[in-house]
Design an enzyme around this catalytic site. Structure first.
Site, PDB file in Angstrom:
ATOM      1  N   GLY A 182       0.813  -1.218   0.000  1.00  0.00           N
ATOM      2  CA  GLY A 182       0.000   0.000   0.000  1.00  0.00           C
ATOM      3  C   GLY A 182       0.846   1.268   0.000  1.00  0.00           C
ATOM      4  O   GLY A 182       0.389   2.326  -0.442  1.00  0.00           O
ATOM      5  N   GLU A 224       1.700   1.804  -3.545  1.00  0.00           N
ATOM      6  CA  GLU A 224       0.449   2.196  -4.213  1.00  0.00           C
ATOM      7  C   GLU A 224       0.112   3.664  -3.908  1.00  0.00           C
ATOM      8  O   GLU A 224      -0.347   4.409  -4.770  1.00  0.00           O
ATOM      9  CB  GLU A 224      -0.675   1.251  -3.774  1.00  0.00           C
ATOM     10  CG  GLU A 224      -0.441  -0.158  -4.343  1.00  0.00           C
ATOM     11  CD  GLU A 224      -1.345  -1.224  -3.741  1.00  0.00           C
ATOM     12  OE1 GLU A 224      -1.433  -1.289  -2.495  1.00  0.00           O
ATOM     13  OE2 GLU A 224      -1.950  -1.985  -4.506  1.00  0.00           O
ATOM     14  N   GLU A 242       2.363  -8.194  -1.675  1.00  0.00           N
ATOM     15  CA  GLU A 242       1.072  -8.746  -1.244  1.00  0.00           C
ATOM     16  C   GLU A 242       0.988 -10.253  -1.379  1.00  0.00           C
ATOM     17  O   GLU A 242       0.450 -10.942  -0.510  1.00  0.00           O
ATOM     18  CB  GLU A 242      -0.084  -8.091  -2.024  1.00  0.00           C
ATOM     19  CG  GLU A 242      -0.382  -6.655  -1.610  1.00  0.00           C
ATOM     20  CD  GLU A 242       0.448  -5.601  -2.344  1.00  0.00           C
ATOM     21  OE1 GLU A 242       1.448  -5.975  -2.998  1.00  0.00           O
ATOM     22  OE2 GLU A 242       0.099  -4.426  -2.268  1.00  0.00           O
TER      23      GLU A 242
HETATM   24  C1  HXC Z   1       1.355  -3.288  10.364  1.00  0.00           C
HETATM   25  C2  HXC Z   1       3.653  -3.128  10.410  1.00  0.00           C
HETATM   26  C3  HXC Z   1       3.714  -3.198   9.005  1.00  0.00           C
HETATM   27  C4  HXC Z   1       2.480  -3.307   8.281  1.00  0.00           C
HETATM   28  C5  HXC Z   1       5.721  -3.042   9.750  1.00  0.00           C
HETATM   29  N1  HXC Z   1       4.905  -3.037  10.825  1.00  0.00           N
HETATM   30  N2  HXC Z   1       5.014  -3.143   8.634  1.00  0.00           N
HETATM   31  N3  HXC Z   1       2.481  -3.175  11.065  1.00  0.00           N
HETATM   32  N4  HXC Z   1       1.342  -3.353   9.008  1.00  0.00           N
HETATM   33  N5  HXC Z   1       2.433  -3.337   6.942  1.00  0.00           N
HETATM   34  C6  HXC Z   1       5.298  -2.942  12.254  1.00  0.00           C
HETATM   35  C7  HXC Z   1       5.903  -4.241  12.754  1.00  0.00           C
HETATM   36  O1  HXC Z   1       4.906  -5.168  13.100  1.00  0.00           O
HETATM   37  C8  HXC Z   1       6.683  -3.730  13.945  1.00  0.00           C
HETATM   38  O2  HXC Z   1       5.786  -3.497  14.987  1.00  0.00           O
HETATM   39  C9  HXC Z   1       7.186  -2.374  13.490  1.00  0.00           C
HETATM   40  O3  HXC Z   1       6.329  -1.988  12.397  1.00  0.00           O
HETATM   41  C10 HXC Z   1       8.609  -2.415  12.941  1.00  0.00           C
HETATM   42  O4  HXC Z   1       8.670  -3.434  11.971  1.00  0.00           O
HETATM   43  P1  HXC Z   1       9.730  -4.631  12.007  1.00  0.00           P
HETATM   44  O5  HXC Z   1       9.191  -5.729  11.174  1.00  0.00           O
HETATM   45  O6  HXC Z   1      10.135  -4.962  13.405  1.00  0.00           O
HETATM   46  O7  HXC Z   1      10.983  -3.936  11.277  1.00  0.00           O
HETATM   47  P2  HXC Z   1      12.076  -4.652  10.388  1.00  0.00           P
HETATM   48  O8  HXC Z   1      12.520  -5.959  10.983  1.00  0.00           O
HETATM   49  O9  HXC Z   1      13.108  -3.608  10.147  1.00  0.00           O
HETATM   50  O10 HXC Z   1      11.342  -4.992   9.006  1.00  0.00           O
HETATM   51  C11 HXC Z   1      10.811  -3.958   8.201  1.00  0.00           C
HETATM   52  C12 HXC Z   1       9.905  -4.549   7.102  1.00  0.00           C
HETATM   53  C13 HXC Z   1       8.856  -5.466   7.760  1.00  0.00           C
HETATM   54  C14 HXC Z   1      10.775  -5.350   6.121  1.00  0.00           C
HETATM   55  C15 HXC Z   1       9.272  -3.380   6.355  1.00  0.00           C
HETATM   56  O11 HXC Z   1       8.219  -4.733   8.796  1.00  0.00           O
HETATM   57  C16 HXC Z   1       7.791  -5.912   6.807  1.00  0.00           C
HETATM   58  O12 HXC Z   1       8.019  -6.823   5.998  1.00  0.00           O
HETATM   59  N6  HXC Z   1       6.602  -5.320   6.873  1.00  0.00           N
HETATM   60  C17 HXC Z   1       5.472  -5.712   6.088  1.00  0.00           C
HETATM   61  C18 HXC Z   1       5.651  -5.273   4.677  1.00  0.00           C
HETATM   62  C19 HXC Z   1       4.486  -5.710   3.808  1.00  0.00           C
HETATM   63  O13 HXC Z   1       4.309  -6.912   3.594  1.00  0.00           O
HETATM   64  N7  HXC Z   1       3.713  -4.751   3.350  1.00  0.00           N
HETATM   65  C20 HXC Z   1       2.577  -5.009   2.495  1.00  0.00           C
HETATM   66  C21 HXC Z   1       1.380  -5.135   3.350  1.00  0.00           C
HETATM   67  S1  HXC Z   1       0.005  -5.682   2.383  1.00  0.00           S
HETATM   68  P3  HXC Z   1       6.133  -3.937  16.501  1.00  0.00           P
HETATM   69  O14 HXC Z   1       4.904  -3.562  17.277  1.00  0.00           O
HETATM   70  O15 HXC Z   1       6.432  -5.392  16.475  1.00  0.00           O
HETATM   71  O16 HXC Z   1       7.340  -3.100  16.847  1.00  0.00           O
HETATM   72  C22 HXC Z   1      -0.517  -4.300   1.618  1.00  0.00           C
HETATM   73  C23 HXC Z   1      -1.766  -4.513   0.798  1.00  0.00           C
HETATM   74  C24 HXC Z   1      -2.382  -3.253   0.293  1.00  0.00           C
HETATM   75  O17 HXC Z   1       0.014  -3.265   1.710  1.00  0.00           O
HETATM   76  C25 HXC Z   1      -3.759  -3.489  -0.198  1.00  0.00           C
HETATM   77  C26 HXC Z   1      -4.725  -3.830   0.890  1.00  0.00           C
HETATM   78  C27 HXC Z   1      -6.163  -3.817   0.432  1.00  0.00           C
END
Ligand code: HXC
Length: 261
Positions: A112, A115, A135
């Site tokens: 997102g 996006e 995703e």
């Molecule tokens: C909720 C998130 C998050 C997310 C990170 N955090 N990304 N929370 N939603 N998308 C939170 C983590 O849970 C963590 O919270 C804090 O942010 C720091 O993240 P870490 O993972 O500890 O950091 P790091 O190890 O440096 O890794 C960074 C990262 C990883 C590689 C960006 O966080 C990650 O892979 N995030 C998800 C990325 C992703 O898949 N995004 C796409 C989402 S789907 P705490 O509380 O534990 O400290 C999407 C779909 C859109 O976007 C359309 C929907 C309809």
């Protein structure tokens, strides 16, 4: 208007900055944040003095790390659909602003987040930028327009690869693909964005708005109709004081002082 999840500020005359401000979750987009992005964009759109909007994320680690996975985790199909439509509406408000909108991307710009950046007119990246549509790694499709805007930006085959593998790309590769316009050191990229915004703000404001609308509207038209639209806009430019000032200033070898009328 007061916001909880974003910060909206006029950094200098006509140059607005919208910052997604949830650094503890790497600026993940939950429903409230999506609504605030739409409302803040609309607020900028109501300012006749607005010239450029910069959109960024707070903290050094991320632009936006995606939609909020904690909120989405327990969604039903219907809730997922509605969440997607909520973002689509907010991003359309941003995308259809009459002024240029520039995404300033440092760190993670995923799902997102990418996006959201692609709902802006172009991206400037810090060297740390990491961009992707992960995703499918979560078992879902893109939902905030990525499957549509990414191919339009970088072509079908490469967009398909990135969306189907979830592979992350760095700033250099994003530059090569044309996904970002320029890459700067992280600590310079916001200053560079403001400098670019200043340049745009010094141009004829009506011409800038008209030119943006030509590029946006022309993309959905055939070439004949798109060129006809350009001829109309060009003609319309000559009904402005800005045209007279711009051309008089050129011939007098002085800088133009546009008034936006
Ligand atoms: C909720 C998130 C998050 C997310 C990170 N955090 N990304 N929370 N939603 N998308 C939170 C983590 O849970 C963590 O919270 C804090 O942010 C720091 O993240 P870490 O993972 O500890 O950091 P790091 O190890 O440096 O890794 C960074 C990262 C990883 C590689 C960006 O966080 C990650 O892979 N995030 C998800 C990325 C992703 O898949 N995004 C796409 C989402 S789907 P705490 O509380 O534990 O400290 C999407 C779909 C859109 O976007 C359309 C929907 C309809």
């Amino acid at each position: 208007m007061a916001y909880d999840n974003v910060v909206l500020e006029e950094v200098e005359a006509g140059i607005w900055r919208l910052t997604v401000n949830r650094p503890k979750s790497l600026n993940a987009l939950n429903s409230a944040t999506l609504d605030e992005i739409g409302a803040a964009a609309a607020e900028v759109g109501r300012d006749p003095g607005a010239r450029v909007l910069l959109l960024t994320g707070s903290g050094e680690k991320a632009f936006v790390a995606g939609a909020d996975i904690s909120e989405m985790q327990a969604f039903t199909a219907d809730e997922g659909h509605r969440f997607s439509m909520r973002a689509m509406a907010a991003f359309r408000t941003l995308e259809t602003l009459p002024i240029p909108v520039i995404a300033v991307v440092r760190g993670y710009c995923l799902g997102g987040g990418l996006e959201l950046a692609m709902a802006c007119d172009w991206l400037l990246a810090g060297a740390s930028a990491a961009l992707g549509q992960p995703e499918v790694t979560l078992g879902v499709t893109p939902g905030f327009g990525g499957s549509q805007r990414l191919p339009r930006r970088i072509g079908t085959a490469m967009a398909m690869e990135l969306i189907l593998t979830g592979r992350r790309i760095d700033a250099t590769e994003a530059l090569r693909l044309g996904l970002v316009n320029h890459v700067h050191p992280d600590d310079r990229v916001m200053d560079e964005a403001i400098a670019m915004a200043r340049d745009i703000a010094a141009r004829g404001p009506i011409a800038v708005r008209l030119a943006k609308s030509l590029v946006v509207r022309g993309q959905d038209l055939d070439l004949d109709n798109a060129c006809a639209l350009e001829s109309q806009a060009f003609g319309l430019s000559f009904s402005t004081e800005d045209q007279k000032e711009g051309m008089a200033a050129f011939l007098a070898r002085r800088p133009a002082a546009f008034k936006g009328r």
